[in-house]
Motif scaffolding. Structure first.
Motif, PDB file in Angstrom:
ATOM      1  N   ILE A 104       4.630   3.648 -14.017  1.00 38.53           N
ATOM      2  CA  ILE A 104       3.527   2.681 -13.885  1.00 38.53           C
ATOM      3  C   ILE A 104       3.714   1.849 -12.611  1.00 38.53           C
ATOM      4  O   ILE A 104       2.786   1.643 -11.826  1.00 38.53           O
ATOM      5  N   PHE A 105       4.941   1.394 -12.414  1.00 33.87           N
ATOM      6  CA  PHE A 105       5.296   0.573 -11.252  1.00 33.87           C
ATOM      7  C   PHE A 105       5.000   1.342  -9.951  1.00 33.87           C
ATOM      8  O   PHE A 105       4.385   0.826  -9.021  1.00 33.87           O
ATOM      9  N   THR A 106       5.432   2.626  -9.919  1.00 34.46           N
ATOM     10  CA  THR A 106       5.228   3.457  -8.725  1.00 34.46           C
ATOM     11  C   THR A 106       3.734   3.588  -8.418  1.00 34.46           C
ATOM     12  O   THR A 106       3.308   3.359  -7.283  1.00 34.46           O
ATOM     13  N   ILE A 110       2.149   0.377  -7.124  1.00 35.89           N
ATOM     14  CA  ILE A 110       2.488   0.097  -5.717  1.00 35.89           C
ATOM     15  C   ILE A 110       1.697   1.007  -4.778  1.00 35.89           C
ATOM     16  O   ILE A 110       1.104   0.559  -3.796  1.00 35.89           O
ATOM     17  N   LEU A 111       1.653   2.311  -5.115  1.00 34.12           N
ATOM     18  CA  LEU A 111       0.992   3.259  -4.213  1.00 34.12           C
ATOM     19  C   LEU A 111      -0.519   3.023  -4.171  1.00 34.12           C
ATOM     20  O   LEU A 111      -1.133   3.065  -3.104  1.00 34.12           O
ATOM     21  N   VAL A 112      -1.119   2.749  -5.332  1.00 37.57           N
ATOM     22  CA  VAL A 112      -2.571   2.531  -5.389  1.00 37.57           C
ATOM     23  C   VAL A 112      -2.957   1.220  -4.698  1.00 37.57           C
ATOM     24  O   VAL A 112      -4.020   1.100  -4.100  1.00 37.57           O
ATOM     25  N   LEU A 144       0.399  -1.430   4.063  1.00 32.14           N
ATOM     26  CA  LEU A 144       0.424  -2.850   4.416  1.00 32.14           C
ATOM     27  C   LEU A 144       1.804  -3.288   4.914  1.00 32.14           C
ATOM     28  O   LEU A 144       1.931  -3.992   5.927  1.00 32.14           O
ATOM     29  N   THR A 145       2.857  -2.844   4.211  1.00 31.79           N
ATOM     30  CA  THR A 145       4.211  -3.241   4.645  1.00 31.79           C
ATOM     31  C   THR A 145       4.573  -2.568   5.971  1.00 31.79           C
ATOM     32  O   THR A 145       5.238  -3.169   6.806  1.00 31.79           O
ATOM     33  N   ALA A 157       8.580   6.569  -1.724  1.00 37.61           N
ATOM     34  CA  ALA A 157       7.567   5.840  -0.925  1.00 37.61           C
ATOM     35  C   ALA A 157       7.405   4.416  -1.447  1.00 37.61           C
ATOM     36  O   ALA A 157       7.267   3.469  -0.667  1.00 37.61           O
ATOM     37  N   ALA A 158       7.480   4.268  -2.782  1.00 35.23           N
ATOM     38  CA  ALA A 158       7.360   2.919  -3.361  1.00 35.23           C
ATOM     39  C   ALA A 158       8.564   2.059  -2.968  1.00 35.23           C
ATOM     40  O   ALA A 158       8.411   0.880  -2.626  1.00 35.23           O
TER      41      ALA A 158
END
Ligand SMILES: [Zn+2]
Length: 309
Positions: free
Chosen positions: A10-12, A15-17, A23-24, A270-271
């Motif tokens: 869920i976290f991944t 972050i990707l969506v 942005l970073t 990537a996350a």
């Protein structure tokens, strides 16, 4: 899927969506250097990470970390401990044209010894607890469990790169210091600390025939005493495990890194490169995290199990 894995998935995706990777890259990474920290990844996983990175940045050696950028994002590749599995990564380094730094434990590699935390005795005793003990106490406890750091273990395989493997990698890899035996520096007395830093520098130089000037703090644990001793023993940089990017304004003895999990899938990698999961890991949010995991666990128990994984 286990609650922890579910939370990561869920976290991944979140972050990707959210667009955070782009942005970073734009706002934080810019032309600074992301130092990646691995330990013992398998070649296929590293291959996929480097292919992804190649599309997003230039690779530079650690000697460039404190130099000004030229408008393009940069990444430096580092490995801690000198695991024997690192030898299988050589074709991947060559394929992607990257010159990594491997921070070796100089009295474990080339010695047919075992990194202490990989021994059955250490694992039974609890590695996380042992890391926090004063050094003499940790060594006494390991000795009671049949392990001596300067003797080949009967119970665990040799875990460091061999002399021959290091020699084969020398044209493509910078070998630098990660102490002799991987103690927690902040749990050593002054003399022990100086000895670990100075002797490992000497041993790395004997092994490689090149200057040893770069250091990685075991477990990322250090203080002002360790920085002063690194300078006094002739090192030029110290890499921590604090998350962030580096440039010419970074303190060379407190370089930041991205501590990448060795078995990361490409989306999780990537996350992690946004820095968000690593910052989350360091946050003192034990209660919030455990409530989230319990909630996910509760939700999962309400559903029929579809597979054993
Ligand atoms: Zn280490």
């Amino acid at each position: 899927m286990k609650p922890k894995q579910l939370m990561r998935t869920i976290f991944t995706h979140a972050i990707l969506v959210s667009g955070l990777p782009a942005l970073t890259r734009l706002l934080l990474w810019r032309d600074r250097v992301a130092v990646l920290l691995y330990h013992d990844p398998d070649p296929a996983t590293l291959d996929s990470h480097l292919a992804y990175l190649k599309r997003n940045c230039d690779f530079v050696p650690m000697s460039e970390v404190n130099k000004p950028g030229k408008g393009r994002r940069r990444a430096a590749l580092t490995f801690d401990d000198g695991h024997v599995g690192n030898a299988a990564l050589l074709p991947i380094f060559i394929k992607h044209g990257v010159r990594p730094t491997i921070y070796i434990c100089s009295s474990i590699v080339a010695h047919e010894r075992t990194h202490w935390w990989l021994t059955p005795g250490a694992q039974h005793a609890g590695v996380k607890r042992l890391i926090k003990l004063p050094n003499s106490q940790r060594l006494e406890e390991l000795a009671r469990r049949g392990f001596q750091q300067d003797v080949r273990s009967d119970e665990a395989p040799v875990s460091g790169l061999s002399r021959e493997q290091i020699e084969a990698m020398l044209p493509y890899v910078d070998f630098q210091s990660h102490t002799r035996f991987h103690p927690t520096l902040t749990r050593l007395d002054d003399q022990e600390c100086i000895d670990e830093l100075a002797q490992s520098k000497r041993e790395v130089e004997q092994l490689t025939g090149s200057p040893c000037e770069h250091f990685a703090y075991p477990y990322g644990r250090y203080g002002s005493r360790e920085v002063a001793m690194l300078k006094a023993t002739g090192y030029k940089t110290g890499r921590t495990t604090a998350v962030g990017w580096n440039d010419e304004r970074s303190d060379p003895f407190r370089l930041s890194a991205f501590d990448i999990e060795d078995d990361s899938s490409l989306p999780w990698f990537a996350a992690q490169m946004t820095g968000v999961p690593l910052a989350w890991r360091l946050l003192p949010l034990g209660t919030v995290k455990s409530i989230l995991i319990r909630t996910l666990n509760f939700a999962r128990l309400g559903k029929p199990q579809t597979n054993a994984g």
